[in-house]
Design a protein around this motif. Sequence first.
Motif, PDB file in Angstrom:
ATOM      1  N   ILE A 199     -11.122  19.259   9.806  1.00 42.36           N
ATOM      2  CA  ILE A 199     -11.213  18.012   9.037  1.00 42.36           C
ATOM      3  C   ILE A 199      -9.873  17.766   8.351  1.00 42.36           C
ATOM      4  CG2 ILE A 199     -12.512  16.764   7.250  1.00 42.36           C
ATOM      5  CD1 ILE A 199     -14.620  17.764   9.017  1.00 42.36           C
ATOM      6  N   LEU A 200      -9.357  16.570   8.556  1.00 41.57           N
ATOM      7  CA  LEU A 200      -8.058  16.257   7.980  1.00 41.57           C
ATOM      8  C   LEU A 200      -8.166  14.985   7.149  1.00 41.57           C
ATOM      9  CD1 LEU A 200      -5.652  17.598  10.269  1.00 41.57           C
ATOM     10  CD2 LEU A 200      -4.656  15.770   9.029  1.00 41.57           C
ATOM     11  N   ASP A 201      -8.096  15.122   5.830  1.00 41.43           N
ATOM     12  CA  ASP A 201      -8.133  13.942   4.971  1.00 41.43           C
ATOM     13  C   ASP A 201      -6.697  13.461   4.794  1.00 41.43           C
ATOM     14  OD1 ASP A 201      -8.229  12.041   3.010  1.00 41.43           O
ATOM     15  OD2 ASP A 201      -9.736  13.095   1.811  1.00 41.43           O
ATOM     16  N   SER A 202      -6.398  12.283   5.367  1.00 42.12           N
ATOM     17  CA  SER A 202      -5.012  11.819   5.382  1.00 42.12           C
ATOM     18  C   SER A 202      -4.686  10.898   4.207  1.00 42.12           C
ATOM     19  CB  SER A 202      -4.739  11.096   6.701  1.00 42.12           C
ATOM     20  OG  SER A 202      -5.418   9.859   6.711  1.00 42.12           O
ATOM     21  N   SER A 203      -5.598  10.785   3.221  1.00 46.33           N
ATOM     22  CA  SER A 203      -5.298   9.945   2.049  1.00 46.33           C
ATOM     23  C   SER A 203      -3.997  10.462   1.434  1.00 46.33           C
ATOM     24  CB  SER A 203      -6.408  10.035   1.004  1.00 46.33           C
ATOM     25  OG  SER A 203      -7.654   9.769   1.580  1.00 46.33           O
ATOM     26  N   GLY A 204      -3.066   9.562   1.199  1.00 41.74           N
ATOM     27  CA  GLY A 204      -1.804   9.965   0.570  1.00 41.74           C
ATOM     28  C   GLY A 204      -0.821  10.626   1.518  1.00 41.74           C
ATOM     29  N   MET A 205      -1.159  10.738   2.797  1.00 39.24           N
ATOM     30  CA  MET A 205      -0.219  11.347   3.747  1.00 39.24           C
ATOM     31  C   MET A 205       0.423  10.266   4.614  1.00 39.24           C
ATOM     32  SD  MET A 205      -2.419  14.582   5.149  1.00 39.24           S
ATOM     33  CE  MET A 205      -1.203  15.359   6.203  1.00 39.24           C
ATOM     34  N   THR A 206       1.666  10.493   5.040  1.00 38.55           N
ATOM     35  CA  THR A 206       2.289   9.547   5.970  1.00 38.55           C
ATOM     36  C   THR A 206       1.835   9.900   7.384  1.00 38.55           C
ATOM     37  OG1 THR A 206       4.190  10.947   6.396  1.00 38.55           O
ATOM     38  CG2 THR A 206       4.368   9.441   4.518  1.00 38.55           C
ATOM     39  N   VAL A 207       2.102   8.967   8.305  1.00 34.98           N
ATOM     40  CA  VAL A 207       1.739   9.201   9.708  1.00 34.98           C
ATOM     41  C   VAL A 207       2.423  10.480  10.204  1.00 34.98           C
ATOM     42  CG1 VAL A 207       2.018   8.307  12.048  1.00 34.98           C
ATOM     43  CG2 VAL A 207       1.339   6.760  10.205  1.00 34.98           C
ATOM     44  N   ASP A 208       3.729  10.612   9.909  1.00 36.49           N
ATOM     45  CA  ASP A 208       4.465  11.794  10.398  1.00 36.49           C
ATOM     46  C   ASP A 208       3.883  13.084   9.844  1.00 36.49           C
ATOM     47  OD1 ASP A 208       6.095  10.347  11.975  1.00 36.49           O
ATOM     48  OD2 ASP A 208       7.784  10.276  10.571  1.00 36.49           O
ATOM     49  N   GLU A 209       3.461  13.051   8.585  1.00 35.62           N
ATOM     50  CA  GLU A 209       2.867  14.266   8.007  1.00 35.62           C
ATOM     51  C   GLU A 209       1.592  14.661   8.757  1.00 35.62           C
ATOM     52  OE1 GLU A 209       4.412  14.034   3.366  1.00 35.62           O
ATOM     53  OE2 GLU A 209       2.601  12.957   3.931  1.00 35.62           O
ATOM     54  N   VAL A 210       0.792  13.661   9.120  1.00 37.58           N
ATOM     55  CA  VAL A 210      -0.465  13.954   9.837  1.00 37.58           C
ATOM     56  C   VAL A 210      -0.142  14.508  11.232  1.00 37.58           C
ATOM     57  CG1 VAL A 210      -2.635  13.000  10.697  1.00 37.58           C
ATOM     58  CG2 VAL A 210      -1.683  12.131   8.566  1.00 37.58           C
ATOM     59  N   VAL A 211       0.803  13.854  11.912  1.00 38.90           N
ATOM     60  CA  VAL A 211       1.173  14.309  13.269  1.00 38.90           C
ATOM     61  C   VAL A 211       1.680  15.749  13.208  1.00 38.90           C
ATOM     62  CG1 VAL A 211       2.812  13.941  15.174  1.00 38.90           C
ATOM     63  CG2 VAL A 211       1.669  11.986  14.109  1.00 38.90           C
ATOM     64  N   ASN A 212       2.556  16.029  12.234  1.00 33.31           N
ATOM     65  CA  ASN A 212       3.108  17.381  12.134  1.00 33.31           C
ATOM     66  C   ASN A 212       2.026  18.400  11.815  1.00 33.31           C
ATOM     67  OD1 ASN A 212       5.677  16.642  12.789  1.00 33.31           O
ATOM     68  ND2 ASN A 212       6.254  16.194  10.663  1.00 33.31           N
ATOM     69  N   ARG A 213       1.076  18.014  10.993  1.00 35.47           N
ATOM     70  CA  ARG A 213      -0.021  18.915  10.628  1.00 35.47           C
ATOM     71  C   ARG A 213      -0.832  19.276  11.889  1.00 35.47           C
ATOM     72  NH1 ARG A 213      -3.470  19.333   6.011  1.00 35.47           N
ATOM     73  NH2 ARG A 213      -1.823  18.518   4.681  1.00 35.47           N
ATOM     74  N   ILE A 214      -1.097  18.279  12.721  1.00 30.44           N
ATOM     75  CA  ILE A 214      -1.881  18.515  13.948  1.00 30.44           C
ATOM     76  C   ILE A 214      -1.092  19.402  14.909  1.00 30.44           C
ATOM     77  CG2 ILE A 214      -2.753  17.364  16.058  1.00 30.44           C
ATOM     78  CD1 ILE A 214      -3.791  15.128  14.256  1.00 30.44           C
ATOM     79  N   ILE A 215       0.181  19.082  15.088  1.00 32.52           N
ATOM     80  CA  ILE A 215       0.972  19.875  16.034  1.00 32.52           C
ATOM     81  C   ILE A 215       1.133  21.307  15.541  1.00 32.52           C
ATOM     82  CG2 ILE A 215       3.274  20.106  17.098  1.00 32.52           C
ATOM     83  CD1 ILE A 215       3.100  17.089  17.628  1.00 32.52           C
TER      84      ILE A 215
END
Length: 222
Positions: A199-215
């Motif tokens: 589960i990834l709550d992306s509130s307050g995260m940028t798109v790049d931060e989410v992509v990097n977290r997944i990778i």
Amino acid sequence: MSQRVCIAIDGPAGAGKSTVAKLVAHRLGLLYIDTGAMYRAVTLKALRRGVDLNDAAALTELARATNIQLIPGVRQTVLLDGEDVTEAIRSPEVTRCVSVVAGVAGVREILVDRQRQMAGETDVIMDGRDIGTVVLPHATAKFFLTASAEERARRRAKEMAEKGYTVDITGLIKEIQERDYRDSHRKVSPLVPAADAVILDSSGMTVDEVVNRIISWLEKNQ
Ligand code: CDP
Ligand code: CDP
């Protein structure tokens, strides 16, 4: 057993699934499949033909007789019976009606079959509502991307303002909440995180931060 890579990204409207999935696809060399576009294409066809959206049998027949092609590219092109409907499927009317059509079991059966077929042909990252739970229960990795309804509405509002639309943010929050409710409470394949989803709550995260977290999760866990 298939050795193919298949990554599932599920979550509510405006969580960033398609934006993030496209970027992850590009970085990892996967084919991105937008399953929401398939439900939207069937909805558009139903609206154009004046099919009663309460008539499950008619909608199922319509879905069966519909050819949908997702053409990969920077901007994924959606062909409905050969016609480019990439823009038309994002209209407010389709957005309002799509979760009703997606609640029809027969429509889902047909589209899920096609989605599994696509995932069997190449390495994919697929986004939707039921990918980790129903379409690809044995996916290589599953992510459930979310964010508060207010943040998701703000993101959508920004997108629409950039396209020149005037946006009523309160109305947008309400619309998103209504669609989330219908998607999470329907009888068939409701929107719920798979038991083994990250589960990834992306509130307050940028798109790049989410992509990097997944990778980085994939690098650590695969
Ligand atoms: O991009 P947005 O979050 O607005 O929605 P979408 O991914 O284009 O999906 C539109 C609608 O299709 C959702 O609200 C669901 O009702 C339905 N859908 C679904 O039921 N199952 C999927 N795998 C994908 C979409
Ligand atoms: O596919 P889904 O409906 O989940 O959302 P989307 O259409 O990919 O994303 C909605 C908007 O939120 C896009 O304009 C993104 O640029 C933006 N956004 C995001 O996706 N993720 C963030 N962490 C921040 C903003």
